[in-house]
Design a protein around this motif. Structure first.
Motif, PDB file in Angstrom:
ATOM      1  N   SER A 137       0.821  -1.216   0.000  1.00  0.00           N
ATOM      2  CA  SER A 137       0.000   0.000   0.000  1.00  0.00           C
ATOM      3  C   SER A 137       0.853   1.263   0.000  1.00  0.00           C
ATOM      4  O   SER A 137       0.351   2.350  -0.265  1.00  0.00           O
ATOM      5  N   ASP A 140      -3.431   0.765  -7.585  1.00  0.00           N
ATOM      6  CA  ASP A 140      -3.771   2.191  -7.530  1.00  0.00           C
ATOM      7  C   ASP A 140      -5.290   2.318  -7.366  1.00  0.00           C
ATOM      8  O   ASP A 140      -6.054   1.918  -8.240  1.00  0.00           O
ATOM      9  N   SER A 178      -3.255   8.504  -3.261  1.00  0.00           N
ATOM     10  CA  SER A 178      -2.815   7.353  -4.058  1.00  0.00           C
ATOM     11  C   SER A 178      -1.528   7.675  -4.802  1.00  0.00           C
ATOM     12  O   SER A 178      -0.647   6.813  -4.929  1.00  0.00           O
ATOM     13  N   LYS A 221       1.798   5.485  -4.112  1.00  0.00           N
ATOM     14  CA  LYS A 221       2.448   4.752  -5.218  1.00  0.00           C
ATOM     15  C   LYS A 221       3.916   5.156  -5.319  1.00  0.00           C
ATOM     16  O   LYS A 221       4.785   4.296  -5.535  1.00  0.00           O
ATOM     17  N   SER A 246      -4.059  -0.654 -11.819  1.00  0.00           N
ATOM     18  CA  SER A 246      -4.937   0.436 -11.388  1.00  0.00           C
ATOM     19  C   SER A 246      -6.393   0.002 -11.506  1.00  0.00           C
ATOM     20  O   SER A 246      -6.789  -0.603 -12.507  1.00  0.00           O
ATOM     21  N   CYS A 302      -5.352   7.674   4.977  1.00  0.00           N
ATOM     22  CA  CYS A 302      -6.239   7.740   3.811  1.00  0.00           C
ATOM     23  C   CYS A 302      -7.359   8.747   4.101  1.00  0.00           C
ATOM     24  O   CYS A 302      -7.999   8.679   5.146  1.00  0.00           O
TER      25      CYS A 302
END
Lengths: 327, 66
Positions: A55, A80, A87, A91, A109, A231
């Protein structure tokens, strides 16, 4: 505080073990806990090909780091989710780590694979973002592992994750979920004879003996540049609230989390069947993934396919509505 | 001392000297839920912090796993 091993200056205290460690001995301690979990729960063998779900956060990068240091054949897999800048930055963290360790990272993705992002999926289906996200991650991790020929899917679930899940499942008496809560889940084969095929790859959680605070400390001490921000869609998440409550208990009674989880695994887990009596597991008519047959209808669709179909339907309805307003 | 907090990002001034544990109590933060970092080094809860220190209090509990 002094290191329990060498008596030098300690940098991390692990109160549930009544111990503190210097940097080198803490890293060795975490690695030992992972090796012990792999051995005790027979998670995988030295020659298995492992796909590690990444993650960009501390847990997934820490377990990937440990497995690579232990010379396992561990490839990363980053999905993704399309959650804006979060994100993008996660990444970048995953790619930077892979480059630094000279490790292989597979990137896919959701948008390219299925035509939606997690925020779009939540808006289209009305599902809680974390629920839709979890469903899509489980599905895509498994699909990637099967397509790319990996024997085991490794996730960064740590002690705190597993304890919070156990707490939630116990609080609501989710018997079916209690039956599936384990450090390792065997592969699931569907079909018989020539039709037999692996529908779910073996799953393992080698960080189960390592608390979340310890994976964070490991990442800092190893210089792993993980994404610290939370998040943006996790606000008010139930799992997070459980963790906060359990951490309060841990603060006043160190070892509570470990006792709760390992007590369950040693003394209670066997009382809950992985599949309840009378429940039939069949292949999804659309994608072949395992799902539960609830009735006698010929077509059976898994949660992922149903959710994806609902999102597509709502998207189509939305575009028709917008087209109608314009005309 | 300058204390960097996360989620959301902010910096607060807290007078020293005091221990890591006293700082966390003053900020109403559960010690088990964070790491305290000074000059890229982790600090145990008995470490002393001075008035001129710059420290980061980094949360460790992530959420959102289904």
């Amino acid at each position: 505080m002094k290191c329990k091993v060498c008596r030098e200056h300690a940098v991390v205290d692990v109160r549930r073990h009544n111990a503190a460690f210097c940097s080198d001995h803490f890293i060795a301690h975490v690695r030992k806990q992972v090796e012990r979990a792999i051995k005790d729960f027979k998670m995988f063998r030295g020659d298995d090909r492992l796909l590690v779900a990444i993650s960009g956060g501390k847990d997934s990068l820490a377990i990937w780091d440990i497995l690579l240091d232990l010379d396992y054949d561990a490839t990363g897999f980053y999905l993704d989710l399309g959650i804006g800048g979060y994100s993008t930055r996660s990444k970048e963290a995953a790619l930077a780590f892979a480059a630094r360790k000279n490790a292989k990272l597979i990137v896919r993705s959701l948008s390219e694979e299925h035509g939606y992002t997690i925020p779009e999926l939540a808006r289209l289906t009305g599902r809680v973002p974390c629920s839709g996200c979890g469903l899509n991650k489980r599905y895509e991790f498994n699909r990637a592992a099967l397509e790319e020929g990996f024997e085991v899917l490794v996730t960064g679930h740590n002690l705190d994750d597993e304890v919070a899940t156990l707490f939630g499942n116990t609080l609501h008496w989710h018997i079916d979920m209690l039956g599936r809560q384990a450090p390792v889940l065997d592969e699931r084969i569907l079909g018989t004879g020539d039709d037999a095929h692996t529908a779910l790859v073996r799953k393992a959680k080698p960080l189960i003996r390592v608390a979340e605070r310890e994976t964070a400390a490991y990442a800092v001490l190893k210089g792993i540049d993980y994404i610290v921000e939370e998040c943006p869609m996790v606000e008010g998440n139930t799992q997070h609230r459980y963790k906060e409550a359990l951490t309060l208990l841990e603060e006043s009674s160190p070892g509570t989390k470990q006792q709760f989880l390992f007590g369950f695994l040693e003394r209670a887990a066997g009382r809950f069947p992985e599949v309840e009596d009378g429940v039939e597991i069949v292949a999804c008519s659309n994608c072949g993934s395992p799902t539960v047959r609830w009735d006698e209808s010929a077509e059976v669709h898994c949660s992922f396919c149903k959710t994806k179909a609902l999102a597509a339907k709502r998207k189509h309805e939305g575009s028709m509505e917008r087209g109608g307003k314009r005309s | 001392m300058k204390v960097r907090l996360r989620n959301p990002e902010r910096v607060v001034d807290v007078p020293g000297p005091k221990t890591v544990l006293a700082l966390l109590h003053e900020l109403d933060i559960v010690p088990e839920a964070v790491l305290v970092i000074r000059d890229s080094t982790l600090l145990t809860r008995d470490e002393s912090l001075d008035d001129g220190d710059e420290v980061e209090v980094r949360p460790v509990l992530s959420g959102g796993r289904e």
